[in-house]
Write a protein that holds these residues in place. Sequence first.
Motif, short mmCIF file in Angstrom:
data_model
loop_
_atom_site.label_atom_id
_atom_site.label_comp_id
_atom_site.label_asym_id
_atom_site.label_seq_id
_atom_site.Cartn_x
_atom_site.Cartn_y
_atom_site.Cartn_z
N LEU A 21 3.04 -7.91 -3.93
CA LEU A 21 3.03 -8.31 -2.53
C LEU A 21 4.13 -7.59 -1.75
N ASP A 22 5.29 -7.42 -2.35
CA ASP A 22 6.39 -6.72 -1.70
C ASP A 22 6.00 -5.28 -1.39
N ILE A 23 5.36 -4.60 -2.33
CA ILE A 23 4.91 -3.21 -2.11
C ILE A 23 3.91 -3.17 -0.97
N ILE A 24 2.97 -4.11 -0.95
CA ILE A 24 1.95 -4.14 0.10
C ILE A 24 2.58 -4.41 1.46
N GLU A 25 3.51 -5.36 1.52
CA GLU A 25 4.15 -5.70 2.79
C GLU A 25 4.95 -4.53 3.35
N LYS A 26 5.50 -3.70 2.50
CA LYS A 26 6.31 -2.56 2.95
C LYS A 26 5.47 -1.37 3.36
N SER A 27 4.19 -1.38 3.00
CA SER A 27 3.32 -0.25 3.31
C SER A 27 2.83 -0.33 4.75
#
Length: 79
Positions: free
Chosen positions: A20-26
């Motif tokens: 989720l962190d990777i997705i939110e930062k994208s």
Amino acid sequence: MVKLNMQRQQNLTKNQKIVLDIIEKSTEPLKAYSILSNVKKKGINAPPQVYRALDKLVDMGKIHKIEKVIKINQLGKSL
């Protein structure tokens, strides 16, 4: 803002939080293998781990899946 982010990630597993962190930062939609290449250094090494995390995040309503769309032209050829 920090409290809201903590609430969203409160009931997630470690892998789900990482994904989720990777997705939110994208700034754009990501494919599963793009996510995998970004999370390998955080301990997620196998595609099934990413897919399980993604499936659960979809089930929880935290993310949504964009299905591949195939366009067909007038001659019946894929674009």
